[in-house]
Design a protein around this motif. Structure first.
Motif, PDB file in Angstrom:
ATOM      1  N   ASN A 121     -48.153 -31.113 -28.440  1.00  0.00           N
ATOM      2  CA  ASN A 121     -46.949 -30.473 -29.056  1.00  0.00           C
ATOM      3  C   ASN A 121     -47.292 -30.099 -30.273  1.00  0.00           C
ATOM      4  N   GLN A 122     -48.390 -30.485 -31.064  1.00  0.00           N
ATOM      5  CA  GLN A 122     -48.730 -29.803 -32.067  1.00  0.00           C
ATOM      6  C   GLN A 122     -49.125 -28.475 -32.321  1.00  0.00           C
ATOM      7  N   ALA A 125     -45.837 -26.748 -31.808  1.00  0.00           N
ATOM      8  CA  ALA A 125     -44.973 -26.556 -33.052  1.00  0.00           C
ATOM      9  C   ALA A 125     -45.712 -25.432 -33.887  1.00  0.00           C
ATOM     10  N   THR A 129     -43.900 -21.463 -34.897  1.00  0.00           N
ATOM     11  CA  THR A 129     -43.614 -20.871 -36.193  1.00  0.00           C
ATOM     12  C   THR A 129     -44.289 -19.474 -36.102  1.00  0.00           C
ATOM     13  N   LEU A 131     -47.543 -18.774 -35.706  1.00  0.00           N
ATOM     14  CA  LEU A 131     -49.044 -18.822 -35.861  1.00  0.00           C
ATOM     15  C   LEU A 131     -49.894 -18.496 -34.738  1.00  0.00           C
ATOM     16  N   VAL A 140     -54.100 -26.274 -37.723  1.00  0.00           N
ATOM     17  CA  VAL A 140     -53.475 -27.282 -37.358  1.00  0.00           C
ATOM     18  C   VAL A 140     -54.481 -28.402 -36.438  1.00  0.00           C
ATOM     19  N   PRO A 143     -58.588 -29.540 -37.995  1.00  0.00           N
ATOM     20  CA  PRO A 143     -58.474 -30.504 -38.945  1.00  0.00           C
ATOM     21  C   PRO A 143     -58.186 -32.048 -38.539  1.00  0.00           C
ATOM     22  N   GLN A 144     -57.329 -31.838 -37.565  1.00  0.00           N
ATOM     23  CA  GLN A 144     -56.764 -33.148 -37.092  1.00  0.00           C
ATOM     24  C   GLN A 144     -57.657 -33.776 -36.198  1.00  0.00           C
ATOM     25  N   ARG A 147     -60.586 -35.298 -38.327  1.00  0.00           N
ATOM     26  CA  ARG A 147     -60.482 -36.256 -38.847  1.00  0.00           C
ATOM     27  C   ARG A 147     -60.350 -37.569 -38.118  1.00  0.00           C
TER      28      ARG A 147
ATOM     29  N   GLU B  87     -42.954 -33.119 -34.988  1.00  0.00           N
ATOM     30  CA  GLU B  87     -44.385 -32.503 -34.831  1.00  0.00           C
ATOM     31  C   GLU B  87     -44.633 -31.864 -36.294  1.00  0.00           C
ATOM     32  N   LEU B  88     -44.567 -32.716 -37.258  1.00  0.00           N
ATOM     33  CA  LEU B  88     -45.004 -32.172 -38.508  1.00  0.00           C
ATOM     34  C   LEU B  88     -46.430 -32.274 -38.624  1.00  0.00           C
ATOM     35  N   TYR B  89     -47.138 -31.524 -39.527  1.00  0.00           N
ATOM     36  CA  TYR B  89     -48.652 -31.755 -39.436  1.00  0.00           C
ATOM     37  C   TYR B  89     -49.037 -32.641 -40.135  1.00  0.00           C
ATOM     38  N   PRO B  90     -49.629 -33.961 -39.763  1.00  0.00           N
ATOM     39  CA  PRO B  90     -49.823 -35.046 -40.355  1.00  0.00           C
ATOM     40  C   PRO B  90     -50.941 -35.102 -41.262  1.00  0.00           C
ATOM     41  N   HIS B  91     -51.915 -33.954 -41.278  1.00  0.00           N
ATOM     42  CA  HIS B  91     -52.798 -33.828 -42.376  1.00  0.00           C
ATOM     43  C   HIS B  91     -52.638 -32.949 -43.610  1.00  0.00           C
ATOM     44  N   MET B  92     -51.108 -32.389 -43.542  1.00  0.00           N
ATOM     45  CA  MET B  92     -50.728 -31.762 -44.765  1.00  0.00           C
ATOM     46  C   MET B  92     -49.635 -32.438 -45.379  1.00  0.00           C
ATOM     47  N   LEU B 100     -47.140 -23.174 -44.826  1.00  0.00           N
ATOM     48  CA  LEU B 100     -48.254 -22.807 -44.257  1.00  0.00           C
ATOM     49  C   LEU B 100     -47.939 -21.334 -43.367  1.00  0.00           C
ATOM     50  N   SER B 101     -47.054 -21.400 -42.542  1.00  0.00           N
ATOM     51  CA  SER B 101     -46.690 -20.368 -41.704  1.00  0.00           C
ATOM     52  C   SER B 101     -46.208 -19.179 -42.597  1.00  0.00           C
ATOM     53  N   ARG B 149     -39.069 -26.447 -42.292  1.00  0.00           N
ATOM     54  CA  ARG B 149     -40.150 -25.524 -41.893  1.00  0.00           C
ATOM     55  C   ARG B 149     -39.714 -24.417 -41.167  1.00  0.00           C
TER      56      ARG B 149
END
Lengths: 221, 242
Positions: A121-122, A125, A129, A131, A140, A143-144, A147, B87-92, B100-101, B149
């Motif tokens: 889902n990431q 998402a 937008t 991308l 997106v 980087p995750q 980590r 679904e927010l980006y957890p690392h930002m 971002l977009s 967003r």
């Protein structure tokens, strides 16, 4: 008793020479780590690509290299690379290439698992937008994934550091090779092999300990 | 604005969407409801091409979604989407999530993007939280950031996929309030939800789905007071009794 005549002076006296070797070991580990992660990431991205041919190429490469003993890969690159490019590049660089190619096969599997650990889902998402696929990957997903993977990648780096000692077979003067040279030229095998073991143990254990701490800290979060 | 014509979709042999047709006019709000597994989420994800489908056509703002020549990235940038699990980006941090977009897709400068992000955060009541990471926010706050967003791209339409079903009950209203305000400002919206209060308040059209089919399409008066299909009546009797 072997330790009765334990001669510390032979270690102290050859320390500058041994430190040079240790520097080579670190440098080789560092370059192969960077190269392996970069190439391994590429392989992992190919593997999860929707283009079957890329996925297949990556899979074949990884399976092939993972079925080879590392020592054979080191031999190959030591003898093959100069033949292919037509001039000698020295033991160090052929070792860097050999380790990079070999480690990439292992890293790509770790990185692939990391990519799959990020929820689908990431991607949805990010793509929603506007991308592109590659932008979503770069900003997106990767980087995750990294980590999540840091502890495993570092653990693999410790294994890599130990594995670099295999360059002894092509006489590259890393820490292992320099220790052997001193041991044999001074006929002080016991001192040198105990010392070498201690150095490897301290470095690897300290590093593993740090990784463990890092992991605990993350789990606490 | 959004038009689906005879859309059908299969997962292997299993048909998830069966000949779905519906039209959403500009500034209208369409609410999609129905039992779980009825294909609501799949239907809404087809609108911005996140889910491919095998038959039929979808047009958004006159652009055909299932056309090879359509620049889907460009089209998606004009359609906002909000997900069930945020679904927010957890690392930002929050600001980066919204910017971002804008930077990567709309090519806004970082300052421009951040300014826009801050305006939107103010609009959803979270201006103070801009430096926080998603994990430091409540579910309701995260979903409001996710709405910000989506709005940051200046969308011509918004899709909501069960935006409140992962929220604790006391946080549902803070999200619905933002959505109601959006609807009243004239945003074209397609919303999958079980929040019938929301539907009663702002829906122009309510769609009831079951087993991949659109069982009933009605305006809100007729949907609640005078449903035609038996399946809709049964569904309503179950969810409206308490």
């Amino acid at each position: 008793m072997i330790l009765e005549n334990f001669d510390f002076d032979v270690i102290l006296g050859s320390l500058p020479f041994l430190m040079k070797g240790l520097k080579v070991s670190f440098y080789l580990t560092f370059l192969a780590l960077i190269g392996g992660i970069v190439f391994g990431t590429l392989l992992a991205l190919m593997r999860v690509s929707k283009f079957k041919i890329l996925s297949y190429i990556s899979m074949t490469y990884v399976n092939f290299l993972r079925s080879m003993p590392l020592i054979l890969v080191i031999f190959w690159f030591f003898f093959l690379v100069p033949l292919v490019i037509g001039r000698p590049i020295g033991g160090f660089y052929s070792a860097v290439i050999a380790f990079t190619m070999f480690e990439a096969a292992y890293y790509s599997e770790i990185i692939r698992a990391g990519l799959l650990s990020v929820s689908k889902n990431q991607i949805a998402a990010a793509r929603a937008t506007g991308l592109s696929y590659s932008q979503s990957m770069i900003h997106v997903i990767l980087p995750q994934a990294f980590r999540n993977m840091v502890p495993i990648l570092l653990t693999q780096a410790v294994i890599l550091f130990q594995d670099t000692s295999l360059v002894y077979v092509v006489s590259l003067r890393d820490f292992m090779t320099t220790s052997v040279i001193v041991a044999q030229s001074q006929s002080r095998l016991v001192e040198m092999y105990i010392f070498a073991a201690l150095v490897y143990f301290i470095i690897c254990f300290a590093f593993s300990f740090m990784i463990k701490k890092l992991q605990n800290k993350r789990e606490a979060q | 604005m959004i038009e689906l014509k005879n859309v059908s979709k299969w997962y292997g042999k299993f048909q998830v969407l069966d000949n779905c047709s519906v039209k959403v006019e500009k500034s209208d709000v369409m609410v999609v409801c129905g039992p779980s597994g009825s294909g609501k989420s799949t239907l809404i994800k087809c609108i911005n091409g996140l889910e491919p489908f095998q038959q039929g056509e979808i047009f958004v703002d006159g652009i055909k979604v299932n056309d090879k020549n359509t620049n889907l990235n460009h089209l998606r940038s004009k359609i906002g989407m909000v997900f069930q699990n945020f679904e927010l980006y957890p690392h930002m941090n929050v600001l980066k999530n919204i910017s971002l977009s804008q930077i990567k897709v709309l090519k806004r400068s970082e300052d421009e993007a951040n300014e826009k992000s801050m305006q939107l955060l103010e609009r959803v009541g979270l201006k103070e939280q801009y430096k926080k990471f998603p994990s430091q926010l409540s579910g309701g706050q995260q979903q409001r950031v996710a709405i910000a967003r989506a709005l940051a791209m200046d969308p011509i339409a918004m899709l909501f996929d069960e935006p409140t079903s992962a929220l604790d009950p006391e946080m549902i209203n803070e999200v619905l309030d933002v959505m109601i305000e959006l609807a009243q400002d004239g945003m074209t919206m397609a919303v999958v939800t079980h929040e019938m209060g929301f539907a009663k308040k702002v829906a122009d059209k309510i769609l009831f789905m079951d087993e991949g089919r659109i069982e009933e399409t009605a305006d809100k008066m007729n949907f609640f007071d005078n449903p035609k299909s038996e399946r809709t009546k049964l569904f309503l009797s179950k969810i409206l009794t308490h």
